[in-house]
Design a protein around this motif. Structure first.
Motif, mmCIF file in Angstrom:
data_model
loop_
_atom_site.group_PDB
_atom_site.id
_atom_site.type_symbol
_atom_site.label_atom_id
_atom_site.label_comp_id
_atom_site.label_asym_id
_atom_site.label_seq_id
_atom_site.Cartn_x
_atom_site.Cartn_y
_atom_site.Cartn_z
ATOM 1 N N ASP A 73 0.826 -1.224 0.000
ATOM 2 C CA ASP A 73 0.000 0.000 0.000
ATOM 3 C C ASP A 73 0.855 1.267 0.000
ATOM 4 O OD1 ASP A 73 0.946 0.334 2.552
ATOM 5 O OD2 ASP A 73 -0.959 -0.027 3.547
ATOM 6 N N GLY A 74 2.187 1.112 -0.159
ATOM 7 C CA GLY A 74 3.052 2.287 -0.259
ATOM 8 C C GLY A 74 3.036 3.160 0.984
ATOM 9 N N GLY A 75 2.749 2.577 2.130
ATOM 10 C CA GLY A 75 2.803 3.343 3.375
ATOM 11 C C GLY A 75 1.469 3.926 3.810
ATOM 12 N N TYR A 76 0.403 3.601 3.074
ATOM 13 C CA TYR A 76 -0.922 4.130 3.420
ATOM 14 C C TYR A 76 -1.311 3.743 4.853
ATOM 15 C CZ TYR A 76 -6.014 4.637 3.294
ATOM 16 O OH TYR A 76 -7.307 4.972 3.581
ATOM 17 N N ASN A 77 -1.104 2.489 5.170
ATOM 18 C CA ASN A 77 -1.465 1.950 6.482
ATOM 19 C C ASN A 77 -0.780 2.746 7.601
ATOM 20 O OD1 ASN A 77 -1.924 0.374 8.699
ATOM 21 N ND2 ASN A 77 -1.020 -1.502 7.864
ATOM 22 N N ARG A 78 0.519 3.008 7.410
ATOM 23 C CA ARG A 78 1.293 3.716 8.429
ATOM 24 C C ARG A 78 0.776 5.153 8.575
ATOM 25 N NH1 ARG A 78 6.118 2.637 10.630
ATOM 26 N NH2 ARG A 78 7.310 4.416 11.411
ATOM 27 N N TRP A 79 0.403 5.734 7.466
ATOM 28 C CA TRP A 79 -0.093 7.119 7.475
ATOM 29 C C TRP A 79 -1.471 7.197 8.107
ATOM 30 C CZ3 TRP A 79 -3.602 8.900 3.223
ATOM 31 C CH2 TRP A 79 -3.981 10.232 3.392
ATOM 32 N N LYS A 80 -2.371 6.312 7.686
ATOM 33 C CA LYS A 80 -3.771 6.393 8.113
ATOM 34 C C LYS A 80 -4.030 5.671 9.428
ATOM 35 C CE LYS A 80 -6.638 8.532 5.285
ATOM 36 N NZ LYS A 80 -7.527 9.580 5.751
ATOM 37 N N GLN A 133 15.019 -1.285 4.179
ATOM 38 C CA GLN A 133 13.768 -1.983 4.511
ATOM 39 C C GLN A 133 12.855 -1.097 5.345
ATOM 40 O OE1 GLN A 133 12.875 -4.647 3.163
ATOM 41 N NE2 GLN A 133 14.799 -5.506 2.400
ATOM 42 N N THR A 134 13.236 0.179 5.549
ATOM 43 C CA THR A 134 12.443 1.051 6.411
ATOM 44 C C THR A 134 11.162 1.461 5.679
ATOM 45 O OG1 THR A 134 14.574 1.911 7.047
ATOM 46 C CG2 THR A 134 12.680 3.090 7.867
ATOM 47 N N PRO A 135 10.020 1.499 6.384
ATOM 48 C CA PRO A 135 8.778 1.895 5.695
ATOM 49 C C PRO A 135 8.811 3.353 5.234
ATOM 50 C CG PRO A 135 8.339 1.041 7.912
ATOM 51 C CD PRO A 135 9.814 1.192 7.799
ATOM 52 N N LEU A 136 7.998 3.653 4.261
ATOM 53 C CA LEU A 136 7.923 5.014 3.725
ATOM 54 C C LEU A 136 7.288 5.958 4.763
ATOM 55 C CD1 LEU A 136 8.529 6.252 0.870
ATOM 56 C CD2 LEU A 136 6.087 6.115 0.456
ATOM 57 N N LEU A 193 15.462 11.290 -1.323
ATOM 58 C CA LEU A 193 15.203 11.277 0.122
ATOM 59 C C LEU A 193 14.968 9.841 0.611
ATOM 60 C CD1 LEU A 193 14.686 12.788 2.802
ATOM 61 C CD2 LEU A 193 12.256 12.814 2.186
ATOM 62 N N ALA A 194 14.145 9.093 -0.126
ATOM 63 C CA ALA A 194 13.844 7.724 0.314
ATOM 64 C C ALA A 194 15.112 6.871 0.353
ATOM 65 C CB ALA A 194 12.794 7.102 -0.614
ATOM 66 N N THR A 195 15.972 7.026 -0.647
ATOM 67 C CA THR A 195 17.210 6.243 -0.675
ATOM 68 C C THR A 195 18.126 6.654 0.471
ATOM 69 O OG1 THR A 195 16.982 6.121 -3.075
ATOM 70 C CG2 THR A 195 19.115 5.498 -2.165
ATOM 71 N N LEU A 196 18.208 7.958 0.712
ATOM 72 C CA LEU A 196 19.066 8.438 1.800
ATOM 73 C C LEU A 196 18.571 7.951 3.163
ATOM 74 C CD1 LEU A 196 19.760 12.137 0.677
ATOM 75 C CD2 LEU A 196 21.261 10.153 0.458
ATOM 76 N N LEU A 197 17.284 7.610 3.250
ATOM 77 C CA LEU A 197 16.723 7.140 4.525
ATOM 78 C C LEU A 197 16.615 5.611 4.585
ATOM 79 C CD1 LEU A 197 13.847 9.766 4.991
ATOM 80 C CD2 LEU A 197 15.999 9.630 6.254
ATOM 81 N N ASP A 198 17.176 4.916 3.600
ATOM 82 C CA ASP A 198 17.097 3.446 3.560
ATOM 83 C C ASP A 198 15.656 2.935 3.557
ATOM 84 O OD1 ASP A 198 19.816 3.145 3.451
ATOM 85 O OD2 ASP A 198 20.066 2.581 5.551
ATOM 86 N N VAL A 199 14.791 3.660 2.857
ATOM 87 C CA VAL A 199 13.395 3.218 2.733
ATOM 88 C C VAL A 199 13.330 1.957 1.870
ATOM 89 C CG1 VAL A 199 11.223 3.835 1.549
ATOM 90 C CG2 VAL A 199 12.282 5.437 3.150
ATOM 91 N N SER A 200 12.379 1.117 2.147
ATOM 92 C CA SER A 200 12.171 -0.087 1.328
ATOM 93 C C SER A 200 11.861 0.331 -0.108
ATOM 94 C CB SER A 200 10.983 -0.881 1.882
ATOM 95 O OG SER A 200 10.343 -1.585 0.838
ATOM 96 N N PRO A 201 12.678 -0.100 -1.086
ATOM 97 C CA PRO A 201 12.399 0.286 -2.482
ATOM 98 C C PRO A 201 11.022 -0.175 -2.960
ATOM 99 C CG PRO A 201 14.630 -0.543 -2.279
ATOM 100 C CD PRO A 201 13.954 -0.836 -0.968
#
Ligand code: SF4
Length: 566
Positions: free
Chosen positions: A351-358, A383-386, A425-433
């Protein structure tokens, strides 16, 4: 298959019925959501009076991910207008609403009409969905005539095995097609004018305003459907910004040729808070559903009287990059088949981080567990969530917040903002691709798996290593400040305390071992080795603080990133 309650009384269906021809004795073609053209395949050649087409609206597909409302409106409006346009020229149109994979909509029609044909699907997800029908002989796949290059051209230009390079492929295609070539040499003396095309934009020449499009009754009905049936989807829907008819597509393309293309090249990499598109044509969402054809737009641009750097820059995007990413996606089976082995595969779409946001999961789980949710490579281990900032929570980073606002306003921002700010930004934060890919897929009106996965997994995050790009595209504040005006109204100073720069160095601290031997990263790696230990310690502290604050949905300020030593 059930009929949608909203469709029981439908202006669209009434119009379609009024235009319908006798369906008896027709040869039937399935036309998916992204092949809405009668200038390719059987629709281009077969007498309309002998032709039937099946068009499927699919709430199952629409709710697999939290797609932007604007994207749903764009696809549904174009699909319905395409149905009417085809019926008006004598094609029999069967419009159905599916509640599951596309094959569940087509199976009963095969019983009724006999085996059908279609041009090969572009999306891996649709290919997988339809495989049982193809294997059972109920669906014949024809070559997809929307592409400009062949598998052989890719193999001969880029090679059989990775690493594949766009430049080699593009030069080969230019040579074999003769596009922008004269006496065997590239027009203008070189294949690429990329180096000339790196001006920032100071407000001159004025950036053109994109056209708006009439809200006709068909589009208005789609708007009501989206607001009612897909009310939980994110994003703002602006029907005036939706090109929905063949005539709208012509209007957009005429505007792009007249207002954008003469100035496109030099400002191709520029970004501005004052213009979402600058001189980008914004045609990708229509090209990727077939409303504008690549061969048409390339041909028109080759005929246009515009400066060569703009002409070549546009041709490279369509004939070069767009074709290249599609081939890489094809030969790697959507990045499931990599030189490093098979990466993990998501069982269901992310869900591209929707769950974490909502704070609640996206949609109810489907009865169907296929197609899967795509490959999850992560060569750098992210592997960090968006963070919720990608869904509109203010991050305090003006560049990020402006672009995210653009995205949720219209489902669009141009490719440099995508690559050099959001993916950066996402890459610099080690976000899950994969998380980032799913977000782009849902949020952008032009995103489909064959294009979004190469752009994000392949280029934006380096998740598949060097198979299609040479290095991770990361930068500090210097690049963003030089190429945009975002920093002018930011709480951070790109010269002094912008977290992008600290994150950049912390990225190399974490990944030095992996990237040390990359010949294109010699300069930053050597600079890192000379960087004072106190700075390196603060880089790492900033990384941790930024990550904690953004992942908690908070806003960054210069105070909470202050160096305790300085
Ligand atoms: Fe972005 Fe940094 Fe510039 Fe602010 S100062 S707009 S965070 S690059």
């Amino acid at each position: 298959m059930r009929r949608h309650p909203e469709l029981v009384v439908s202006l669209f269906l009434d119009k379609l019925r009024a235009l319908q021809s006798d369906a008896a004795g027709r040869r039937w073609v399935f036309v998916p959501y992204d092949q809405l053209s009668d200038a390719t395949g059987p629709l281009a050649r077969q007498d309309p009076r002998t032709l039937g087409i099946v068009l499927v609206e699919n709430p199952w597909k629409a709710t697999r991910r939290p797609y932007h409302k604007q994207k749903l409106a764009l696809i549904l409006t174009n699909l319905r207008h395409f149905a009417l346009e085809q019926a008006a020229r004598g094609v029999a149109v069967r419009h159905v609403v599916a509640q599951g994979p596309y094959r569940t909509a087509l199976e009963p029609l095969v019983s009724e009409f006999g085996p059908m044909r279609m041009m090969s699907p572009a999306e891996h997800e649709l290919q997988t969905d339809l495989t049982p029908l193809v294997q059972g002989g109920d669906l014949e796949l024809l070559p997809h005539e929307g592409w400009l290059t062949t598998a052989e051209q890719f193999r001969d230009g880029a090679g059989s095995d990775p690493p594949w390079r766009m430049d080699a492929f593009y030069r080969h295609v230019r040579r074999t097609t003769g596009v922008l070539m004269a006496q065997g040499k590239p027009v203008g003396g070189k294949f690429s004018f990329d180096r000339e095309n790196r001006l920032s934009w100071k407000g001159e020449p004025p950036a053109p305003e994109p056209p708006t499009f009439p809200v006709d009754p068909i589009k208005a009905e789609v708007g009501r459907l989206v607001e009612k049936r897909f009310s939980n989807h994110p994003g703002r829907m602006d029907l005036h910004a939706v090109p929905g008819t063949a005539a709208d597509a012509d209007t957009l393309w005429s505007w792009a040729r007249r207002e954008c293309l003469p100035t496109f090249g030099p400002y191709e990499d520029a970004m501005s808070v004052r213009s979402r598109n600058l001189f980008h044509t914004r045609i990708s969402s229509l090209v990727n559903i077939g409303r504008l054809l690549p061969r048409q737009v390339v041909s028109d641009v080759l005929d246009a009287d515009i400066p060569l750097p703009s002409k070549e820059g546009f041709v490279r995007q369509v004939l070069g990059w767009r074709e290249f990413v599609r081939h890489v996606h094809r030969v790697t089976d959507g990045f499931r088949d990599l030189p490093t082995g098979r990466p993990p595969i998501a069982k269901i779409p992310g869900d591209g981080g929707y769950n974490r946001w909502k704070g609640r999961p996206w949609a109810a789980r489907s009865l169907w567990n296929d197609p899967d949710g795509g490959a999850q490579p992560s060569s750098l281990g992210g592997q960090t969530p968006l963070p919720p900032a990608f869904w509109g929570e203010a991050s305090g980073l003006n560049c990020v917040d402006c672009i995210i606002d653009d995205v949720w306003t219209e489902g669009y921002s141009h490719h440099i903002t995508r690559l050099m700010v959001l993916c950066n930004l996402a890459t610099l934060l080690d976000v899950s691709p994969r998380d980032l890919t799913d977000w782009f897929w849902a949020a952008y009106t032009d995103a489909y798996d064959w294009v979004v996965e190469p752009n994000v997994l392949g280029m934006g995050t380096f998740a598949v290593g060097d198979i299609m790009t040479t290095k991770p595209y990361v930068s500090g504040a210097g690049y963003i400040s030089r190429m945009s005006d975002y920093c002018e109204n930011c709480d951070f100073d790109p010269q002094k305390n912008c977290p992008f720069t600290r994150l950049y160095w912390a990225f190399f601290v974490r990944h030095e071992g992996h990237l040390r031997d990359n010949p294109r990263l010699g300069i930053p790696i050597r600079s890192l080795q000379r960087r004072a230990m106190a700075d390196r310690r603060h880089d790492v502290r900033v990384f941790s603080t930024v990550r904690d604050i953004l992942f908690g949905g908070g806003r960054l300020t210069p105070d909470n990133l202050r160096d305790p030593a300085g």
